[in-house]
Design an enzyme around this catalytic site. Sequence first.
Site, PDB file in Angstrom:
ATOM      1  N   SER A 209       0.848  -1.192   0.000  1.00  0.00           N
ATOM      2  CA  SER A 209       0.000   0.000   0.000  1.00  0.00           C
ATOM      3  C   SER A 209       0.888   1.248   0.000  1.00  0.00           C
ATOM      4  CB  SER A 209      -0.957  -0.044   1.194  1.00  0.00           C
ATOM      5  OG  SER A 209      -1.991   0.895   1.046  1.00  0.00           O
TER       6      SER A 209
ATOM      7  N   HIS B 287      -7.635  -5.477  -1.296  1.00  0.00           N
ATOM      8  CA  HIS B 287      -6.477  -4.811  -0.716  1.00  0.00           C
ATOM      9  C   HIS B 287      -5.954  -5.530   0.523  1.00  0.00           C
ATOM     10  CE1 HIS B 287      -3.885  -1.295  -0.635  1.00  0.00           C
ATOM     11  NE2 HIS B 287      -4.163  -1.060   0.626  1.00  0.00           N
TER      12      HIS B 287
END
Length: 666
Positions: free
Chosen positions: A523, A636
């Site tokens: 991320s 994610h």
Amino acid sequence: MEIEIGSDKKQKNLEESLYDFTFVGDPQLSPDGSYVVYVKKVINENKEYTSNLVIVNRDTGIEHDWTYASGEKKDHSPRWSPDGKTIAFVSNRSGENQIWLISTDGGEARQLSDLKSGVSAPVWKPDGSSLLVLSKDTNEKEEGRKPLVVTDLRYKADGSGFLDNNYLQVVLIEVTSGEKRIEWLTDAPFNHSSPNWSPDGQSIVYVRDRYEEQGSYMRADIFIQGLNEGSEPDQLNREGGSFSTPNWSPDGKKLSFIGHNFEHKGATLNKIWTVDIAKKEFTCLTEEVDLECSDVLISDMHWGGASPGAMWSQNGDGLYFLASKEGNTGVYFVGEDCTVRQIAGGDRHHYAFHYLPGANEAAVAISDPLNIGDIYTLSFHGDRVNELCLSQSNADVLECLDLSTPEMFTYAGKDGLEIQGWLMKPKDFKEDQEHPLILEIHGGPHMMYGNSFMHEFQLLAAKGYVVLYTNPRGSQGYGQEFVNGCRGDYGGGDYEDLMAGVDNALNKYSFIDEAQLFVTGGSYGGFMTNWIVGKTDRFKAAVTQRSISNWQSFYGVSDIGYFFTKWEVGSDLGENPAKLWHHSPLKYVDQIETPLLILHSENDYRCPIEQGEQLYVALKHRGKETMFVRFPDSDHNLSRSGYPELRVERLKHLGNWFDNYLEGRQ
């Protein structure tokens, strides 16, 4: 997987140890404090998650699997009835998640709800006659292939996919009547969360998000609603902020909640608040304390269930809550005089918490770098706390693993700013030999690394690497100025803090091989990995995970891009696109010489896979050394809650990439 237990303690395929782990969380004390129910999650023979409820007798320590969820079934979110005779929980055993009830005397569970879109977040009414739950106001889907018609700015969300204009509403389900009477208490076109009963059962409180309104990014307001006919929702907060988990005081005159007013946008510290309901007077009890009043400590192993927020003490003179500081998350108390003190802590991660006012006790789940997580109870006696461990969830598995104990240190980052870091020595460590090092960079960026179990770190250490992880500026746990320190300067001071950490480790530890340095992150950590390899060639190989490569396209494709770029990078596409490009690693792709593995999930809507695609094509087009691994059916959160087989595959690709560039590897 093969495990040899003996004096040498060897394990093959360490990545697959994930399949043997047990994950515990969401502990709940019974009303009389005699028992704790918690959720135990495991990975079954089909390599799928399954979970069931476990009850522990605190006096005897004897525990029983109170529900048994075979196959793919998942039981979770247990909540005791006020009289302690029944446990309500959520289960998918009938297909959709529904409320089930099971007697504490034993017997089979019975299904209570059958709402089409399922339910979540059960809360008992004080008299035990009904439950509040959350459920979506589902519309009938049209048959056949239809285009998705989008009219809202926010039309997708990571983990949820494309949004369908169905919203989470607060629903009342009667328990004691012969009929399954259901009443929808809200109908506004917004998602609702954190429902809770007033002590007299005459009113409810809940949070209503306002994401759908233009400019109300991440906004969440608190509402009270009477249950008498004709009662209208009453918004308590005058200004728009981000507020969560309201709890009633014992006398019903006040509410506690956690949140902030976006003073520093998404980098604002969460505070503890109370509000006098009649006067609508708000008090921030932690205003003078530079403390993040929530759990922001990163782990790839545990889960804890819904946060309880700030919970009122026995006599209503203060609040218990979780807070994060300098790599640890502990239990804190704040009094009405705004005095804050830590109640339970240490170099550990308290990742779940339930306080029982009547007994002045709490049930918690705790992890540390050598333990995945276990259930404890805390008994409060003034400043003294008695702690009792109720589970040994992974003792046998951990006994077979070569675990590395992190060593904490601090160093001077850019401009002399003190940075905290940790270093893990590798398996078969020898002081007189040089060992390769991997720099790990966390996501967020407004999160923190610290004293919690990290399977990925232990895996890399077991493979022979020194593992270095730090909390550069922008991380939580070190006050408001520190967490705000990277906004508008991504790749500036934060990059220098990370490089200073590597330099410090090389100077401090003679056993690190300076010629064999590696780097990875996910991320924001993936963005920083991309940035690093475009700025320096000191690393032999790198792995970027769920990353950001182009802020200009991120603005339009991420589920948060339209406000995150402005909040964090300092501009948006219409204001100053040149600034977004300046901070984009893709701009510097010609300078990348480090072999780069790109790991990305197909269904990642937070950092969409086109970010990985752009970087891969740009590198490949230039003849650079790279590989692209795409994970199907994953979002994610692949590394934390993705399909177990894909989590294992991710770890294998990560370790193998570094091994391929390791000199002297046999």
